[in-house]
Scaffold this active site. Structure first.
Site, PDB file in Angstrom:
ATOM      1  N   SER A 192     -12.646  -3.405   0.731  1.00 34.15           N
ATOM      2  CA  SER A 192     -12.923  -2.841   2.053  1.00 34.15           C
ATOM      3  C   SER A 192     -14.428  -2.629   2.188  1.00 34.15           C
ATOM      4  O   SER A 192     -15.039  -1.983   1.339  1.00 34.15           O
ATOM      5  CB  SER A 192     -12.223  -1.486   2.232  1.00 34.15           C
ATOM      6  OG  SER A 192     -10.832  -1.620   2.160  1.00 34.15           O
ATOM      7  N   ARG A 195       0.878  -1.182   0.000  1.00 32.87           N
ATOM      8  CA  ARG A 195       0.000   0.000   0.000  1.00 32.87           C
ATOM      9  C   ARG A 195       0.907   1.222   0.000  1.00 32.87           C
ATOM     10  O   ARG A 195       1.319   1.700   1.041  1.00 32.87           O
ATOM     11  CB  ARG A 195      -0.904  -0.035   1.235  1.00 32.87           C
ATOM     12  CG  ARG A 195      -1.870   1.135   1.345  1.00 32.87           C
ATOM     13  CD  ARG A 195      -2.822   0.900   2.518  1.00 32.87           C
ATOM     14  NE  ARG A 195      -3.736   2.011   2.715  1.00 32.87           N
ATOM     15  CZ  ARG A 195      -3.471   3.076   3.470  1.00 32.87           C
ATOM     16  NH1 ARG A 195      -2.314   3.190   4.098  1.00 32.87           N
ATOM     17  NH2 ARG A 195      -4.361   4.040   3.592  1.00 32.87           N
ATOM     18  N   LYS A 208      -4.547   5.725   8.494  1.00 34.84           N
ATOM     19  CA  LYS A 208      -5.391   6.061   7.334  1.00 34.84           C
ATOM     20  C   LYS A 208      -6.249   7.257   7.704  1.00 34.84           C
ATOM     21  O   LYS A 208      -7.092   7.179   8.604  1.00 34.84           O
ATOM     22  CB  LYS A 208      -6.263   4.843   6.983  1.00 34.84           C
ATOM     23  CG  LYS A 208      -7.136   5.016   5.746  1.00 34.84           C
ATOM     24  CD  LYS A 208      -7.773   3.674   5.364  1.00 34.84           C
ATOM     25  CE  LYS A 208      -8.966   3.790   4.450  1.00 34.84           C
ATOM     26  NZ  LYS A 208      -8.679   4.357   3.141  1.00 34.84           N
TER      27      LYS A 208
HETATM   28  C1  TPS Z   1      -7.461  -5.820   3.946  1.00 31.80           C
HETATM   29  N1  TPS Z   1      -7.836   0.309   5.679  1.00 31.80           N
HETATM   30  C2  TPS Z   1      -8.778   0.397   6.655  1.00 31.80           C
HETATM   31  S1  TPS Z   1      -8.149   0.884   8.137  1.00 31.80           S
HETATM   32  C3  TPS Z   1      -6.571   0.937   7.542  1.00 31.80           C
HETATM   33  C4  TPS Z   1      -6.563   0.600   6.171  1.00 31.80           C
HETATM   34  C5  TPS Z   1      -5.351   0.570   5.321  1.00 31.80           C
HETATM   35  C6  TPS Z   1      -5.392   1.347   8.404  1.00 31.80           C
HETATM   36  C7  TPS Z   1      -4.816   0.227   9.254  1.00 31.80           C
HETATM   37  O1  TPS Z   1      -3.610   0.622   9.879  1.00 31.80           O
HETATM   38  N2  TPS Z   1      -8.724  -3.851   4.626  1.00 31.80           N
HETATM   39  C8  TPS Z   1      -7.664  -4.344   3.960  1.00 31.80           C
HETATM   40  N3  TPS Z   1      -6.767  -3.543   3.340  1.00 31.80           N
HETATM   41  C9  TPS Z   1      -6.922  -2.185   3.407  1.00 31.80           C
HETATM   42  N4  TPS Z   1      -6.000  -1.408   2.781  1.00 31.80           N
HETATM   43  C10 TPS Z   1      -8.011  -1.621   4.123  1.00 31.80           C
HETATM   44  C11 TPS Z   1      -8.904  -2.507   4.702  1.00 31.80           C
HETATM   45  C12 TPS Z   1      -8.178  -0.106   4.301  1.00 31.80           C
HETATM   46  P1  TPS Z   1      -3.227   0.251  11.410  1.00 31.80           P
HETATM   47  O2  TPS Z   1      -3.077  -1.226  11.498  1.00 31.80           O
HETATM   48  O3  TPS Z   1      -1.901   0.946  11.647  1.00 31.80           O
HETATM   49  O4  TPS Z   1      -4.319   0.788  12.282  1.00 31.80           O
END
Ligand code: TPS
Length: 206
Positions: free
Chosen positions: A110, A39, A139
């Protein structure tokens, strides 16, 4: 794709790591993460040939450790580097507009809540990512948290569809996600910002 692949899903780009991103990714793969998503976002995100080279290196690392390699958002990049799949958000291109390359590839979407679920075309989707379960700083537009109650509700609506929980998940709270219907947990910061990446991954696996 196997449901078990979602068990420990690491998501990372160069802006999530202070030092050497490839080193962190390899250490995480070596320590046992079961799926990886590139990402590449933010101000200093790699572009063009540098991004392709970076993605190709990660694809090779994922092959070495036999871990599915998913690209976030960028279908062209995914196809160009021979990724195992793509992860799309609600605002990205639709899952039904993907090229035939993705017919036998992993497609993730998502889906935050029942409203997003209602407008999602799930027939082509292999798994959904649901959250943010807890507050996240990774995010900007993640929206408000859904809690483990949100996960449980999503599970009851999607029946058997594979689901990974995301957003603010760490070694303390991940069990509550698995207890509330998630097949696995995914995270950026809990691994990318860990002082000892290998130890963090093994802590989840224990
Ligand atoms: C499998 N997304 C939702 S919350 C987030 C992201 C990138 C931040 C998490 O960071 N589900 C999947 N891939 C994605 N890219 C998303 C959802 C979108 P942290 O673990 O630091 O809180």
């Amino acid at each position: 794709m196997k449901r078990e692949d979602l068990r420990l899903y690491f998501i990372c780009g160069s802006s999530n790591v202070e030092g050497d991103t490839l080193k962190v990714i390899e250490e995480a793969l070596e320590s046992g993460v079961t799926m990886f998503q590139l990402r590449e976002k933010g101000q200093d995100a790699l572009e063009g040939k540098a991004l392709v080279n970076f993605a190709e290196t990660i694809r090779s690392l994922c092959r070495k450790y036999d871990v599915p390699f998913i690209v976030n958002d960028d279908a062209q990049l995914a196809e160009r580097v021979g990724a195992d799949g793509i992860h799309l958000g609600q605002d990205d291109q639709t899952v039904t507009s993907l090229s035939p390359y993705f017919d036998d590839k992993i497609i993730g979407l998502s889906v935050r809540d029942r409203y997003e679920l209602d407008r999602s075309e799930l027939s082509a989707v292999d798994y959904i990512g649901t959250g943010p379960v807890f507050p996240t700083h990774s995010k900007d537009d993640a929206g408000s948290t859904i809690g483990v109650e949100g996960l449980a509700e999503m599970r009851s609506r999607i029946k058997e569809l594979p689901m990974v929980a995301i957003g603010g998940i760490n070694t303390e709270n991940f069990r509550s996600c698995l207890r509330n219907g998630a097949d696995g947990v995914s995270f950026i910061s809990a691994i990318a910002e860990a002082e000892d990446v290998g130890q963090a991954v093994r802590g989840f696996l224990k």
